[in-house]
Design a protein around this motif. Structure first.
Motif, PDB file in Angstrom:
ATOM      1  N   GLU A 179      23.266  13.186  -0.632  1.00 13.56           N
ATOM      2  CA  GLU A 179      22.175  12.965  -1.593  1.00 13.56           C
ATOM      3  C   GLU A 179      21.149  11.964  -1.087  1.00 13.56           C
ATOM      4  OE1 GLU A 179      22.853  11.989  -5.841  1.00 13.56           O
ATOM      5  OE2 GLU A 179      24.784  12.976  -5.432  1.00 13.56           O
ATOM      6  N   SER A 180      19.925  12.185  -1.500  1.00 12.54           N
ATOM      7  CA  SER A 180      18.889  11.223  -1.155  1.00 12.54           C
ATOM      8  C   SER A 180      18.495  10.498  -2.446  1.00 12.54           C
ATOM      9  CB  SER A 180      17.717  11.990  -0.549  1.00 12.54           C
ATOM     10  OG  SER A 180      16.562  11.245  -0.647  1.00 12.54           O
ATOM     11  N   LEU A 181      18.592   9.177  -2.385  1.00 12.41           N
ATOM     12  CA  LEU A 181      18.314   8.376  -3.576  1.00 12.41           C
ATOM     13  C   LEU A 181      16.878   7.862  -3.513  1.00 12.41           C
ATOM     14  CD1 LEU A 181      20.129   7.219  -5.931  1.00 12.41           C
ATOM     15  CD2 LEU A 181      20.325   5.158  -4.537  1.00 12.41           C
ATOM     16  N   HIS A 182      16.069   8.310  -4.452  1.00 16.54           N
ATOM     17  CA  HIS A 182      14.666   7.897  -4.444  1.00 16.54           C
ATOM     18  C   HIS A 182      14.550   6.551  -5.172  1.00 16.54           C
ATOM     19  CE1 HIS A 182      10.201   9.245  -4.961  1.00 16.54           C
ATOM     20  NE2 HIS A 182      10.348   8.155  -4.255  1.00 16.54           N
ATOM     21  N   VAL A 183      14.324   5.483  -4.423  1.00 11.47           N
ATOM     22  CA  VAL A 183      14.395   4.132  -4.990  1.00 11.47           C
ATOM     23  C   VAL A 183      13.018   3.592  -5.391  1.00 11.47           C
ATOM     24  CG1 VAL A 183      15.103   1.761  -4.513  1.00 11.47           C
ATOM     25  CG2 VAL A 183      16.518   3.632  -3.745  1.00 11.47           C
ATOM     26  N   LEU A 184      12.039   3.770  -4.536  1.00  8.81           N
ATOM     27  CA  LEU A 184      10.698   3.254  -4.854  1.00  8.81           C
ATOM     28  C   LEU A 184       9.672   4.358  -4.655  1.00  8.81           C
ATOM     29  CD1 LEU A 184      10.930  -0.161  -2.956  1.00  8.81           C
ATOM     30  CD2 LEU A 184      10.753   0.103  -5.449  1.00  8.81           C
TER      31      LEU A 184
ATOM     32  N   PHE B  21      12.834  -6.737   6.323  1.00  8.33           N
ATOM     33  CA  PHE B  21      14.252  -6.457   6.548  1.00  8.33           C
ATOM     34  C   PHE B  21      14.573  -4.975   6.393  1.00  8.33           C
ATOM     35  CE2 PHE B  21      13.940 -10.849   5.102  1.00  8.33           C
ATOM     36  CZ  PHE B  21      14.571 -11.486   6.165  1.00  8.33           C
ATOM     37  N   GLU B  22      13.734  -4.279   5.668  1.00 11.79           N
ATOM     38  CA  GLU B  22      13.855  -2.817   5.511  1.00 11.79           C
ATOM     39  C   GLU B  22      12.481  -2.251   5.811  1.00 11.79           C
ATOM     40  OE1 GLU B  22      16.330  -0.863   4.456  1.00 11.79           O
ATOM     41  OE2 GLU B  22      17.684  -2.108   3.247  1.00 11.79           O
ATOM     42  N   SER B  23      12.450  -0.987   6.264  1.00 15.23           N
ATOM     43  CA  SER B  23      11.119  -0.402   6.427  1.00 15.23           C
ATOM     44  C   SER B  23      10.899   0.686   5.382  1.00 15.23           C
ATOM     45  CB  SER B  23      10.930   0.131   7.842  1.00 15.23           C
ATOM     46  OG  SER B  23      12.063   0.837   8.219  1.00 15.23           O
ATOM     47  N   PRO B  24       9.668   0.829   4.920  1.00 15.89           N
ATOM     48  CA  PRO B  24       9.391   1.860   3.925  1.00 15.89           C
ATOM     49  C   PRO B  24       9.360   3.239   4.585  1.00 15.89           C
ATOM     50  CG  PRO B  24       7.374   0.709   4.518  1.00 15.89           C
ATOM     51  CD  PRO B  24       8.486   0.049   5.275  1.00 15.89           C
TER      52      PRO B  24
ATOM     53  N   GLU C  54       0.845  -1.195   0.000  1.00 12.59           N
ATOM     54  CA  GLU C  54       0.000   0.000   0.000  1.00 12.59           C
ATOM     55  C   GLU C  54       0.879   1.245   0.000  1.00 12.59           C
ATOM     56  OE1 GLU C  54      -3.608  -1.980   2.700  1.00 12.59           O
ATOM     57  OE2 GLU C  54      -2.441  -0.305   3.497  1.00 12.59           O
ATOM     58  N   GLY C  55       0.977   1.884  -1.141  1.00 11.57           N
ATOM     59  CA  GLY C  55       1.701   3.159  -1.249  1.00 11.57           C
ATOM     60  C   GLY C  55       3.122   3.123  -0.720  1.00 11.57           C
ATOM     61  N   VAL C  56       3.861   2.056  -1.076  1.00 15.04           N
ATOM     62  CA  VAL C  56       5.224   1.904  -0.537  1.00 15.04           C
ATOM     63  C   VAL C  56       6.228   2.801  -1.271  1.00 15.04           C
ATOM     64  CG1 VAL C  56       7.153   0.287  -0.271  1.00 15.04           C
ATOM     65  CG2 VAL C  56       4.816  -0.445   0.292  1.00 15.04           C
ATOM     66  N   SER C  57       6.884   3.656  -0.516  1.00 12.09           N
ATOM     67  CA  SER C  57       7.953   4.500  -1.067  1.00 12.09           C
ATOM     68  C   SER C  57       9.190   4.354  -0.202  1.00 12.09           C
ATOM     69  CB  SER C  57       7.529   5.974  -1.088  1.00 12.09           C
ATOM     70  OG  SER C  57       6.451   6.153  -1.974  1.00 12.09           O
ATOM     71  N   LYS C  58      10.351   4.513  -0.855  1.00 13.96           N
ATOM     72  CA  LYS C  58      11.612   4.350  -0.105  1.00 13.96           C
ATOM     73  C   LYS C  58      12.715   5.226  -0.715  1.00 13.96           C
ATOM     74  CE  LYS C  58      14.454   2.220   2.775  1.00 13.96           C
ATOM     75  NZ  LYS C  58      14.299   2.347   4.232  1.00 13.96           N
TER      76      LYS C  58
ATOM     77  N   GLU D 263       0.191  -5.989   9.284  1.00  7.04           N
ATOM     78  CA  GLU D 263       1.318  -5.219   8.762  1.00  7.04           C
ATOM     79  C   GLU D 263       2.652  -5.919   9.036  1.00  7.04           C
ATOM     80  OE1 GLU D 263       1.119  -1.101   9.766  1.00  7.04           O
ATOM     81  OE2 GLU D 263       3.139  -0.702   9.011  1.00  7.04           O
ATOM     82  N   VAL D 264       3.500  -5.951   8.031  1.00  6.81           N
ATOM     83  CA  VAL D 264       4.845  -6.524   8.201  1.00  6.81           C
ATOM     84  C   VAL D 264       5.679  -5.531   8.995  1.00  6.81           C
ATOM     85  CG1 VAL D 264       6.958  -7.179   6.960  1.00  6.81           C
ATOM     86  CG2 VAL D 264       4.716  -7.764   6.003  1.00  6.81           C
ATOM     87  N   ASP D 265       6.198  -5.939  10.150  1.00  4.10           N
ATOM     88  CA  ASP D 265       7.028  -4.988  10.902  1.00  4.10           C
ATOM     89  C   ASP D 265       8.363  -5.587  11.313  1.00  4.10           C
ATOM     90  OD1 ASP D 265       6.160  -6.691  12.785  1.00  4.10           O
ATOM     91  OD2 ASP D 265       5.206  -5.216  14.098  1.00  4.10           O
TER      92      ASP D 265
END
Ligand SMILES: Nc1ncnc2c1ncn2[C@@H]1O[C@H](COP(=O)(O)OP(=O)(O)OP(=O)(O)O)[C@@H](O)[C@H]1O
Ligand SMILES: [Mg+2]
Length: 257
Positions: A26-31, A64-67, A15-19, A78-80
């Motif tokens: 710099e900030s790398l916009h991946v998702l 393993f990572e959080s959005p 649901e609306g996952v951004s990362k 929810e995966v936490d």
């Protein structure tokens, strides 16, 4: 399978996952804003160019990572964090070199009593076609056989969902074809939900019910392509060719040289 069928039970829901990752200043916009429903028992491939965030998306879905924003739900929860009973992450080099085939498969089953564990281990070893190699060590096995051990490890713990990140990338093309048909045979038998990352167009058409095509970074879903073909799939059929053309088009590359 289609996303609009109301009879299908949602299993993994993005649901609306951004990362973003911070890279120095710099900030790398991946998702960016990934919305996707993977249904129970479905085989979904994530296809996209290198660096578009496929592995990051699987890592988020595995806890393993959080959005940065959005969330991933499995069965409505929810995966936490990582949860090995729920999700098995299939790794290319995930088997232990110091353990026999039998012990590699048994390692995830410490909760079972000995009789039950033996039964499960033998059944999964048989299922992946490694009967007779129980006492062998990884260094005595071919690449394809090692991948079978990894498949057996995944199945033995009986997770609901299996994530695979380019698991057959290091195999030669013939072994890769065999492993694909093996994984389909097992998937049809076990009815697991599989989320499979690849950047190989053919692999995605051979395996998936649906191919989720991601754009270059920041990864966004550019299209979801349904592969409405029965297994075993005819790689020479017009339908296959049509899907292949569409996927190449979406990836923005020509497949004529
Ligand atoms: N932990 C991290 N910290 C910083 N940057 C990261 C991290 N993990 C991934 N990245 C960056 O995020 C981007 C996406 O990486 P990711 O591994 O998800 O891509 P991918 O689609 O799986 O690529 P490939 O097909 O090459 O495996 C890359 O530019 C990578 O350098
Ligand atoms: Mg990757």
């Amino acid at each position: 399978m289609s996303q609009s069928n109301p009879m299908q039970k949602p299993k993994v829901v993005f649901e609306g996952v951004s990362k973003r990752f911070q890279k120095g200043k710099e900030s790398l916009h991946v998702l960016n804003d990934i919305n996707l429903t993977v249904h129970d028992g479905e085989f979904v491939c994530l296809l996209g160019p290198s660096g578009c965030g496929k592995s990051t998306l699987l890592n988020i879905a595995g806890g393993f990572e959080s959005p940065d924003s959005g969330r991933v739900m499995i069965d409505g929860e929810e995966v936490d964090g990582p949860n090995s009973r729920r999700v098995f992450v299939f790794q290319e080099y995930g088997i232990f070199p110091w353990a026999s085939v039998w012990d590699n498969v048994a390692l995830g089953l410490r909760d079972l009593d000995q009789a039950e564990r033996s039964e499960v281990v033998q059944r999964t070893i048989d299922m992946v076609g490694l009967t007779g190699f129980e006492k062998s060590f990884p260094m005595e096995l071919s690449g394809g056989m090692k991948q079978r051990v990894e498949v057996a490890r995944a199945l033995a713990v009986s997770p609901d969902v299996i994530y695979m990140d380019e698991p057959f990338g290091a195999l030669d093309s013939l072994t890769r074809l065999t492993m694909r048909s093996e994984i389909i045979r097992i998937w049809e038998q076990e009815k697991k939900t599989i989320l499979f990352v690849t950047h190989d167009v053919d692999e995605s058409i051979q395996l998936a019910d649906r191919v989720v095509v991601l754009s270059a970074r920041p990864g966004e879903i550019s299209e979801i392509v349904e592969v409405d073909m029965d297994h075993p799939r005819d790689l020479g059929s017009p339908e296959y060719g049509k899907i292949k053309n569409r996927l190449y088009q979406l990836l923005g590359v020509s497949h004529t040289i």
